[in-house]
Write a protein that holds these residues in place. Structure first.
Motif, short mmCIF file in Angstrom:
data_model
loop_
_atom_site.label_atom_id
_atom_site.label_comp_id
_atom_site.label_asym_id
_atom_site.label_seq_id
_atom_site.Cartn_x
_atom_site.Cartn_y
_atom_site.Cartn_z
N HIS A 173 -16.86 -3.14 1.47
CA HIS A 173 -18.13 -3.65 0.94
C HIS A 173 -18.03 -3.99 -0.54
O HIS A 173 -18.54 -5.04 -0.98
N PHE A 174 -17.40 -3.11 -1.34
CA PHE A 174 -17.37 -3.30 -2.79
C PHE A 174 -16.04 -3.83 -3.31
O PHE A 174 -15.95 -4.21 -4.49
N GLY A 175 -15.00 -3.82 -2.49
CA GLY A 175 -13.70 -4.31 -2.94
C GLY A 175 -12.93 -3.34 -3.79
O GLY A 175 -12.00 -3.72 -4.50
N ILE A 176 -13.28 -2.05 -3.74
CA ILE A 176 -12.64 -1.02 -4.56
C ILE A 176 -12.80 0.32 -3.85
O ILE A 176 -13.77 0.52 -3.11
N THR A 177 -11.85 1.24 -4.05
CA THR A 177 -11.97 2.56 -3.43
C THR A 177 -12.95 3.42 -4.21
O THR A 177 -13.18 3.18 -5.41
N PRO A 178 -13.54 4.44 -3.59
CA PRO A 178 -14.45 5.33 -4.33
C PRO A 178 -13.79 5.97 -5.55
O PRO A 178 -14.41 6.10 -6.61
N LYS A 179 -12.52 6.39 -5.42
CA LYS A 179 -11.83 7.04 -6.54
C LYS A 179 -11.67 6.09 -7.72
O LYS A 179 -11.95 6.45 -8.87
N ALA A 180 -11.24 4.85 -7.44
CA ALA A 180 -11.07 3.87 -8.52
C ALA A 180 -12.42 3.52 -9.14
O ALA A 180 -12.53 3.31 -10.36
N PHE A 181 -13.47 3.47 -8.32
CA PHE A 181 -14.82 3.19 -8.81
C PHE A 181 -15.26 4.25 -9.82
O PHE A 181 -15.77 3.93 -10.90
N ARG B 244 -15.90 6.08 -15.53
CA ARG B 244 -15.58 7.04 -16.60
C ARG B 244 -14.97 6.35 -17.81
O ARG B 244 -15.33 6.66 -18.96
N ILE B 245 -14.06 5.43 -17.58
CA ILE B 245 -13.41 4.75 -18.69
C ILE B 245 -14.39 3.87 -19.46
O ILE B 245 -14.41 3.84 -20.69
N LEU C 248 -16.18 -2.24 -13.88
CA LEU C 248 -16.46 -1.10 -13.00
C LEU C 248 -15.78 -1.24 -11.64
O LEU C 248 -15.24 -0.27 -11.11
N TYR C 249 -15.79 -2.45 -11.09
CA TYR C 249 -15.26 -2.65 -9.74
C TYR C 249 -13.81 -3.14 -9.72
O TYR C 249 -13.19 -3.16 -8.67
N GLY C 250 -13.29 -3.55 -10.87
CA GLY C 250 -11.89 -3.91 -10.93
C GLY C 250 -11.55 -5.31 -10.48
O GLY C 250 -10.39 -5.61 -10.20
N TYR C 251 -12.54 -6.20 -10.39
CA TYR C 251 -12.27 -7.60 -10.08
C TYR C 251 -13.37 -8.44 -10.72
O TYR C 251 -14.41 -7.92 -11.14
N PRO D 228 -21.98 -6.03 -7.30
CA PRO D 228 -21.53 -7.42 -7.12
C PRO D 228 -22.17 -8.05 -5.89
O PRO D 228 -22.36 -7.38 -4.87
N GLN D 229 -22.52 -9.31 -5.99
CA GLN D 229 -23.06 -10.02 -4.84
C GLN D 229 -21.90 -10.52 -3.99
O GLN D 229 -21.13 -11.38 -4.39
N ARG D 230 -21.77 -9.95 -2.81
CA ARG D 230 -20.69 -10.31 -1.90
C ARG D 230 -21.29 -10.95 -0.65
O ARG D 230 -22.51 -10.94 -0.45
N VAL D 231 -20.42 -11.46 0.19
CA VAL D 231 -20.88 -12.18 1.38
C VAL D 231 -21.61 -11.24 2.33
O VAL D 231 -22.59 -11.59 2.98
N GLU D 232 -21.14 -9.98 2.39
CA GLU D 232 -21.73 -9.04 3.33
C GLU D 232 -23.18 -8.73 2.99
O GLU D 232 -23.59 -8.79 1.84
N ALA D 233 -23.94 -8.40 4.01
CA ALA D 233 -25.33 -7.99 3.81
C ALA D 233 -25.37 -6.63 3.12
O ALA D 233 -24.36 -5.94 3.02
N SER D 234 -26.54 -6.24 2.64
CA SER D 234 -26.68 -4.94 2.00
C SER D 234 -26.30 -3.83 2.97
O SER D 234 -26.50 -3.95 4.17
N ASP D 235 -25.75 -2.77 2.46
CA ASP D 235 -25.20 -1.70 3.28
C ASP D 235 -25.78 -0.38 2.80
O ASP D 235 -25.47 0.08 1.69
#
Length: 275
Positions: free
Chosen positions: A207-215, A220-221, A103-106, A159-166
């Motif tokens: 925050h997520f490491g991906i653009t909204p469009k790619a997300f 969809r895929i 979903l997030y591409g990484y 995904p659990q990333r370093v940043e706090a919840s947003d």
């Protein structure tokens, strides 16, 4: 009541190897604080239960659903010693990470549940599907369960990333997934959230490491894969996941999955027949 006397059973299947279901009926059993190594999802079928977690107490009624992160300490106990019936789903962490990675591409190796509670409609739908599948393990029923679990993981976990919840990113993600066939435009979201379009894209990607469009396209895929696996016509799959026609699905599928929708459907059909 001792654990031995509780009316409960465990279910698993080769069709859904990442899932174990514990069905418990009319139980007054209390549980001390504990945790599960897997992602767990509780579905209350009857009665009321009290969930204690992160220093908070949450009362869950019939048709309530709640996600509990792996290794999260919690306790679930009856309210005023009244019996309750529920399903506990234990989902393999790697399967969840694989969904989020696509979903997030990484590569995702840890995740969080940023939305714990599941809507009553989805709780009821999943409970019905699971009970039917447990009674009769039909492949088409298993795919319906898998499709709904996929939607829940996408909507409730990140995904659990370093940043706090947003809060802004969580809101943006929720709005994008609310109607994947016709998601709101970035222009409309920018007006709704009082941000610039460029600012939303930058903030979401940070925050997520991906653009909204790619997300959205990744979602969809991945949903299209499930529908193709179930044998749905490619033209109908395109419409179901929000593409204008089969050719648009074809181009996106090749870009994101490195094969055509027809090739994917054919390969998964061969795999299922040989399983």
């Amino acid at each position: 009541m001792t654990v031995r006397n509780i009316n409960q059973s465990f279910w698993s299947s080769k069709q859904l190897p990442y899932l174990t279901v514990r069905s418990t009926f009319h139980s007054r059993q209390s549980y001390k604080q504990h945790s599960h190594s897997e992602l767990s999802l509780g579905l209350i079928m009857q009665g009321t239960t009290c969930l204690s977690m992160d220093g908070e107490t949450l009362i869950l009624n019939q048709a309530s659903g709640v996600f509990i992160q792996p290794h999260k300490v919690h306790a679930c106990n009856p309210v005023r010693n009244h019996p309750r019936s529920y399903l506990m789903l234990y989902l393999d962490n790697q399967w969840c990470c694989d969904i989020l990675s696509a979903l997030y591409g990484y590569s995702v190796d840890k995740f969080v549940c940023d939305i714990r509670l599941v809507s009553a409609s989805k709780t009821l739908a999943l409970s019905v599907l699971l009970n039917e599948l447990i009674e009769n393990e039909r492949p088409e029923q298993a795919l319906k369960v898998e499709s709904l679990l996929f939607e829940l993981i996408c909507g409730h976990c990140s995904p659990q990333r370093v940043e706090a919840s947003d809060t802004l990113c969580a809101t943006l993600k929720k709005r994008l997934l609310a109607d994947i066939t016709n998601p709101p435009s970035l222009k409309d979201l920018a007006l709704e959230l009082d941000r610039s379009q460029e600012g939303l894209i930058r903030h979401f990607k940070q925050h997520f490491g991906i653009t909204p469009k790619a997300f959205v396209n990744n979602h969809r895929i991945e949903k299209a894969k499930l529908l193709l696996k179930s044998g749905i016509n490619i033209v109908d799959v395109a419409i179901e996941v929000g593409f204008s026609d089969q050719s648009q699905l074809h181009r996106a599928f090749v870009n994101y999955a490195a094969c055509t929708p027809r090739q994917y459907q054919h390969l998964t059909s061969i795999f299922d027949n040989n399983f």
